[in-house]
Scaffold this motif. Structure first.
Motif, PDB file in Angstrom:
ATOM      1  N   LEU A   1     -33.669   9.236 -37.760  1.00  0.00           N
ATOM      2  CA  LEU A   1     -33.482  10.443 -37.433  1.00  0.00           C
ATOM      3  C   LEU A   1     -34.561  10.710 -35.899  1.00  0.00           C
ATOM      4  O   LEU A   1     -34.100  10.934 -34.824  1.00  0.00           O
ATOM      5  CB  LEU A   1     -33.737  12.044 -37.740  1.00  0.00           C
ATOM      6  CG  LEU A   1     -33.016  11.638 -39.009  1.00  0.00           C
ATOM      7  CD1 LEU A   1     -33.600  12.687 -40.231  1.00  0.00           C
ATOM      8  CD2 LEU A   1     -31.813  12.191 -38.647  1.00  0.00           C
TER       9      LEU A   1
ATOM     10  N   PHE B   1     -21.499  14.433 -39.275  1.00  0.00           N
ATOM     11  CA  PHE B   1     -22.369  14.090 -38.736  1.00  0.00           C
ATOM     12  C   PHE B   1     -21.124  12.980 -37.627  1.00  0.00           C
ATOM     13  O   PHE B   1     -19.928  12.657 -38.125  1.00  0.00           O
ATOM     14  CB  PHE B   1     -22.529  12.338 -39.296  1.00  0.00           C
ATOM     15  CG  PHE B   1     -23.498  11.387 -39.162  1.00  0.00           C
ATOM     16  CD1 PHE B   1     -24.401  11.621 -38.227  1.00  0.00           C
ATOM     17  CD2 PHE B   1     -22.269   9.719 -38.637  1.00  0.00           C
ATOM     18  CE1 PHE B   1     -25.428  10.077 -37.678  1.00  0.00           C
ATOM     19  CE2 PHE B   1     -23.252   9.410 -37.598  1.00  0.00           C
ATOM     20  CZ  PHE B   1     -24.464   8.653 -37.450  1.00  0.00           C
TER      21      PHE B   1
ATOM     22  N   TRP C   1     -26.042  13.728 -35.821  1.00  0.00           N
ATOM     23  CA  TRP C   1     -26.422  15.095 -36.662  1.00  0.00           C
ATOM     24  C   TRP C   1     -25.895  16.369 -36.031  1.00  0.00           C
ATOM     25  O   TRP C   1     -26.602  16.416 -34.611  1.00  0.00           O
ATOM     26  CB  TRP C   1     -27.245  14.833 -37.339  1.00  0.00           C
ATOM     27  CG  TRP C   1     -27.156  14.089 -38.308  1.00  0.00           C
ATOM     28  CD1 TRP C   1     -27.821  12.966 -39.035  1.00  0.00           C
ATOM     29  CD2 TRP C   1     -26.046  14.036 -39.645  1.00  0.00           C
ATOM     30  NE1 TRP C   1     -27.936  11.907 -39.920  1.00  0.00           N
ATOM     31  CE2 TRP C   1     -26.958  13.023 -40.749  1.00  0.00           C
ATOM     32  CE3 TRP C   1     -25.380  14.997 -40.255  1.00  0.00           C
ATOM     33  CZ2 TRP C   1     -26.132  12.667 -41.566  1.00  0.00           C
ATOM     34  CZ3 TRP C   1     -25.018  14.883 -41.257  1.00  0.00           C
ATOM     35  CH2 TRP C   1     -25.053  13.330 -42.165  1.00  0.00           C
TER      36      TRP C   1
ATOM     37  N   GLU D   1     -29.102  12.825 -43.748  1.00  0.00           N
ATOM     38  CA  GLU D   1     -29.467  11.713 -43.572  1.00  0.00           C
ATOM     39  C   GLU D   1     -29.407  10.251 -44.711  1.00  0.00           C
ATOM     40  O   GLU D   1     -28.912   8.871 -44.718  1.00  0.00           O
ATOM     41  CB  GLU D   1     -30.690  10.912 -42.282  1.00  0.00           C
ATOM     42  CG  GLU D   1     -31.237  10.078 -41.920  1.00  0.00           C
ATOM     43  CD  GLU D   1     -29.631   9.348 -40.940  1.00  0.00           C
ATOM     44  OE1 GLU D   1     -29.550   8.216 -41.395  1.00  0.00           O
ATOM     45  OE2 GLU D   1     -28.868   9.850 -40.508  1.00  0.00           O
TER      46      GLU D   1
END
Length: 232
Positions: free
Chosen positions: A193, A134, A139, A102
């Motif tokens: 996230l 992604f 993800w 990320e």
């Protein structure tokens, strides 16, 4: 959401606080290692004060669960647990290799379809690695976490190779047309996230929050160190 995120899995201590309705989180980074155990809680308190939040106002505490430094993972987990117990909050453990992916995406302003192979230095001449893609704003792991020698990395050169293993092992990693990018599992990456992970039911009660250990052995014996030195 009001969230506190922290990570001490690498050589960097990273903390961030997100306040609902504010687009930019408050963040702090400093040297990790032994520094983390003495400075982590005071720095958390300072960031919460800057965000004008109390522990009771948080919705969850997010921490880097691993893989990573054994001592660092224990530090982050114990602090997250202790703070969550005191404020009766859930805890969200986050995969540090996913956080590396990320962070790489954020640095590159990555679009859908970005493939990232994450690397973290595991010491003892090894790397932690996993691969992700992604897609549709989420993800998905496409290659599970493993502990490998640098030469054993099965990277086909597609996408991005991201992490902190390049200084020690860069010459021993496979070549390819893809980009190599220095990226760490930052607390701000974990905040980005967190919404999807929380929505997926990733939060646990404080008592159930555990580090992710990939390696069972934390140090080489004297004979192993001598053998490694002779082979070098």
């Amino acid at each position: 959401m009001n969230l506190l995120a922290l990570d001490t899995s690498t050589e960097q201590m990273s903390i961030a606080v997100q306040r609902a309705g504010v687009s930019t989180p408050w963040q702090h980074s400093a040297a990790g290692g032994a520094h983390s155990s003495t400075h982590l809680i005071p720095e958390i308190q300072q960031l919460l004060a800057q965000a004008d939040l109390s522990f009771a106002q948080l919705d969850a505490i997010v921490f880097g669960a691993g893989p990573g430094s054994f001592t660092g993972l224990r530090t982050a987990c114990s602090v997250a647990q202790g703070l969550a117990f005191g404020a009766d909050l859930p805890v969200l453990p986050v995969d540090t290799l996913l956080a590396v992916a990320e962070e790489a995406r954020w640095q590159l302003s990555g679009a859908s379809g970005l493939v990232v192979t994450s690397l973290l230095d595991a010491r003892m001449d090894e790397l932690y690695t996993a691969s992700y893609i992604f897609e549709s704003d989420v993800w998905r792991q496409i290659k599970g976490c493993s502990l490998i020698k640098p030469e054993s990395l099965g990277w086909d050169g597609v996408g991005v190779l991201a992490g902190n293993g390049f200084a020690a092992y860069g010459a021993r990693l496979p070549d390819g047309p893809g980009l190599r990018l220095l990226a760490l599992p930052t607390a701000t990456a974990m905040l980005r996230l967190a919404p999807a992970l929380l929505a997926a039911g990733g939060a646990v009660p404080a008592a159930q929050a555990l580090p992710t250990y990939i390696r069972d052995k934390v140090a080489q014996t004297t004979l192993e160190r001598a053998a490694a030195k002779s082979a070098a």
